[in-house]
Design an enzyme around this catalytic site. Structure first.
Site, PDB file in Angstrom:
ATOM      1  N   PRO A 166       0.819  -1.206   0.000  1.00  0.00           N
ATOM      2  CA  PRO A 166       0.000   0.000   0.000  1.00  0.00           C
ATOM      3  C   PRO A 166       0.859   1.264   0.000  1.00  0.00           C
ATOM      4  CG  PRO A 166      -0.683  -1.495   1.747  1.00  0.00           C
ATOM      5  CD  PRO A 166       0.556  -2.057   1.156  1.00  0.00           C
ATOM      6  N   GLY A 167       0.407   2.248  -0.735  1.00  0.00           N
ATOM      7  CA  GLY A 167       1.076   3.543  -0.697  1.00  0.00           C
ATOM      8  C   GLY A 167       2.292   3.672  -1.582  1.00  0.00           C
TER       9      GLY A 167
ATOM     10  N   ASP B 281      10.614  -7.158  21.763  1.00  0.00           N
ATOM     11  CA  ASP B 281      12.040  -7.448  21.546  1.00  0.00           C
ATOM     12  C   ASP B 281      12.264  -8.949  21.531  1.00  0.00           C
ATOM     13  OD1 ASP B 281      12.463  -4.761  21.701  1.00  0.00           O
ATOM     14  OD2 ASP B 281      13.162  -4.803  23.781  1.00  0.00           O
TER      15      ASP B 281
ATOM     16  N   GLU C 191      16.077   1.370  27.100  1.00  0.00           N
ATOM     17  CA  GLU C 191      16.557   1.891  25.811  1.00  0.00           C
ATOM     18  C   GLU C 191      18.071   2.051  25.801  1.00  0.00           C
ATOM     19  OE1 GLU C 191      14.799   1.892  23.166  1.00  0.00           O
ATOM     20  OE2 GLU C 191      12.959   1.467  24.284  1.00  0.00           O
TER      21      GLU C 191
END
Ligand code: ADP
Ligand code: ZN
Ligand code: MG
Length: 628
Positions: free
Chosen positions: A224-225, A522, A446
């Site tokens: 799509p797109g 993760d 993070e």
């Protein structure tokens, strides 16, 4: 681009290019518009008054007088009125005079009035307007409203029963197509293949004379797109021929037979405009494999529509210059019959753009924007691997909006960065709902990814790490941008990827002593990678260079459908053991790395908690500072 965290689906802009302006149900050109209704009411009213005009209305006292003089020939006494004929004739026409009067059934009063010689009449209040309102207008208005609400609820396929078979789906040719190949970039192969179609449409006779044989239909296939609709439009623009655009979902109606009628209608109309293009967008909506499981009995309808489409495609003569283009992002669900020769036998792949393609697309979509002199589209293109044309158009648009909101003269690189983040993960939530403890944890999580990425040899550079919560599910992310697009990965590199994925969880465990649910995605990705290494890439020493299991991958969606298990339970157990081993070894490896670099981990997390976002350079500096 790799985001080592929660997979956030990119927000796809809904692009409806060719929908007609939303017609209100009462504006529909059907046989049941409000205007017809009003017209009927007026006629009804006129008729009624015309009939009344033929009789003369006389006062009751007059009637009494005629009666006493013996001038009433006959009369009919109704509940409220008396009608009849007089013995007198009309002076003009010479015909007997008809009359109508309203009687007074109050004898005393009548006598009294008579005695005094009062001229009197009796009237009934006219209920005509009231009756009209209650019997006609209000019920109809209610029906109308209900109908409108219903048909809106059910979409275009709704209760629009008076329009059945009528092709309301904007089957009108668009003759002046503004879009050309210049408006689409990064799809050179598709353009080249479509070039032939354009040649043919420009001059069908010439093509015929040279013995050229035109395919009837071409299917544009891609995620799509990526610009499939855009390309189809551009073909019509380039060739200068009318464009009949209809979407597969427009065919899906509530009633059996409607879709088929539409297909017939579509081809009929196209034949009057040769040469032209018929474009069926979202072909999968009608072109699905027949004979699948029946869902709510809605199967017959689609099958009939599909059959009609096949019939029409077989039936028309290509020499006249009708080309059927079609687009889908799910070629694997299409009915095989559609792909047979003489139908959509030519498939044109419209793939996601590469680096250069992205840059060209950005050029197109920023052509009319005012960019700051330092804006480098190359860097933006580099930061957006995996983005499709629609995403990039969205990025350019968002950047312009941000710059405007900040009252800037020109759009800056920062605006583009923010726009990219937005398109990746939905609008930034400034009002963080994270508790301080959660924020602390996310910062360490993070930082774990980031530091691991910095420490393993083959990992891609960290571009940015953020703990600003954005959208649903994403608490933070570490963004790694490859320096160049990669087509191959070695075993070492895959193991490093697994390590980076595990970095978040390990960091939580090493520092906070406890683990959280935040690493679910993760772990899922790490396990999948490890499994692929063992079963698909043949990278396990235990199992040897053999692939196990046949995965039916949807080419474009990248999701696994079903796995055909072509190995024994025994092997399955070995694969599982291999996956466990790889994950566990990686886990120990990362734990060791992070423990040895605890100082760097701590300063990263502290900085991140404070600033919420760190750039690649900042990360670099912090790690260097901690080591010194
Ligand atoms: P698809 O039909 O493949 O889903 P569209 O053709 O509807 O994609 O693309 C939507 C919008 O995205 C287009 O109108 C255009 O603005 C932009 N776009 C998509 N692909 C490209 C491209 N290759 N070049 C330039 N713009 C593109
Ligand atoms: Zn993570
Ligand atoms: Mg489309």
């Amino acid at each position: 681009m790799k985001k080592t965290d929660f997979q956030v689906s990119n927000k796809k802009p809904e692009v409806h290019i060719n929908k007609p302006a939303d017609q209100k149900f009462w504006q529909k050109q059907g046989p049941f518009s409000l205007w017809y209704f009003i017209l009927v009411m007026i006629m009804f009213y006129l008729l009624q008054s015309a009939m009344q005009a033929k009789r003369e209305e006389i006062p009751y006292s007059q009637f009494q007088e005629y009666l006493s003089r013996g001038q009433v020939a006959e009369c009919i006494i109704k509940e409220k009125i008396i009608t009849g004929t007089l013995n007198l004739t009309d002076k003009k026409s010479g015909k007997p005079r008809h009359f109508v009067t309203v009687p007074l059934y109050n004898a005393d009063l009548a006598n009294a009035l008579e005695k005094q010689g009062v001229k009197y009449s009796v009237a009934i209040e006219s209920h005509f307007l009231r009756d009209l309102l209650f019997v006609w207008v209000i019920p109809f208005a209610i029906i109308f409203l209900l109908w409108g609400v219903l048909s809106r609820k059910m979409g275009s396929a709704g209760m629009n029963f008076l329009n059945i078979g009528k092709n309301k789906a904007h089957i009108h040719a668009e003759t002046e197509q503004q879009v050309t190949f210049k408006d689409a970039a990064g799809v050179d192969e598709a353009k080249q293949e479509l070039g032939e179609v354009i040649e043919f449409l420009r001059n069908p006779e010439h093509f015929q004379r040279l013995g050229g044989h035109m395919p009837k239909g071409a299917l544009l296939v891609g995620p799509p797109g990526t610009g499939k609709t855009l390309l189809a439009r551009a073909v019509s623009g380039e060739a200068g021929v009318p464009f009949f655009n209809i979407s597969g979902s427009d065919f899906v109606e509530m009633f059996v037979g409607v879709g088929a009628a539409r297909v017939r209608d579509l081809f009929e109309q196209a034949r009057t405009k040769e040469p032209c293009i018929i474009f069926i967008d979202e072909l999968d909506a009608i072109g699905r494999q027949r004979g699948g499981p029946v869902v709510m009995g809605g199967h017959d309808e689609r099958e009939q529509t599909l059959n009609q489409l096949l019939v029409e495609m077989d039936g028309f003569d290509t020499s006249k210059g009708v080309v059927v283009l079609s687009a889908t992002n799910r070629p694997e669900v299409l009915d095989k019959a559609l792909l047979r020769p003489g139908r959509f036998d030519r498939q044109i792949v419209v793939d996601k753009p590469d680096f250069k393609g992205r840059m060209d697309i950005l050029k197109i979509h920023t052509a009319e924007l005012k960019l700051a002199p330092d804006v480098d589209l190359g860097i933006i293109a580099r930061r957006t691997p995996g983005f499709v044309g629609a995403d990039l158009a969205n990025v350019a648009n968002e950047a312009a909006i941000l710059a405007a909101r900040m009252n800037r003269e020109a759009i800056t690189t920062g605006d583009f960065e923010a726009a990219i983040d937005r398109v990746i993960a939905g609008p930034e939530k400034k009002s963080s709902t994270l508790s301080p403890e959660e924020k602390h944890r996310v910062a360490y999580h993070e930082s774990g990814h980031t530091l691991t990425a910095k420490l393993v040899p083959s990992s891609e550079p960290v571009h940015k790490v953020s703990i600003i919560p954005r959208g649903i599910g994403a608490l933070g992310y570490t963004l790694q941008v490859p320096e160049k697009e990669k087509f191959l990965a070695t075993k070492e590199e895959l193991l490093d990827q697994v390590a980076v994925l595990l970095g978040g969880r390990v960091s939580e465990e090493v520092v906070l002593g406890d683990i959280s649910t935040g690493a679910q995605n993760d772990l899922e990705r790490a396990s999948e990678l490890a499994r692929d290494m063992a079963s698909t890439y043949g990278m396990s020493e235990e199992l040897g260079p053999i692939t196990f299991g046949k995965k039916e991958k949807s080419l474009f969606l990248g999701t696994n459908f079903a796995e055909e298990k072509n190995y024994s339970e025994e092997t399955a157990r070995v694969i599982d053991k291999e996956v466990t081993r790889v994950i566990q070894e990686s886990y120990q490896r990362v734990r060791k790395l992070l423990q040895e670099n605890r100082a760097a981990l701590d300063s990263l997390a502290t900085e991140l908690e404070e600033k919420e976002v760190l750039s690649g350079e900042e990360v670099e500096a912090i790690i260097k500072g901690a080591k010194a």
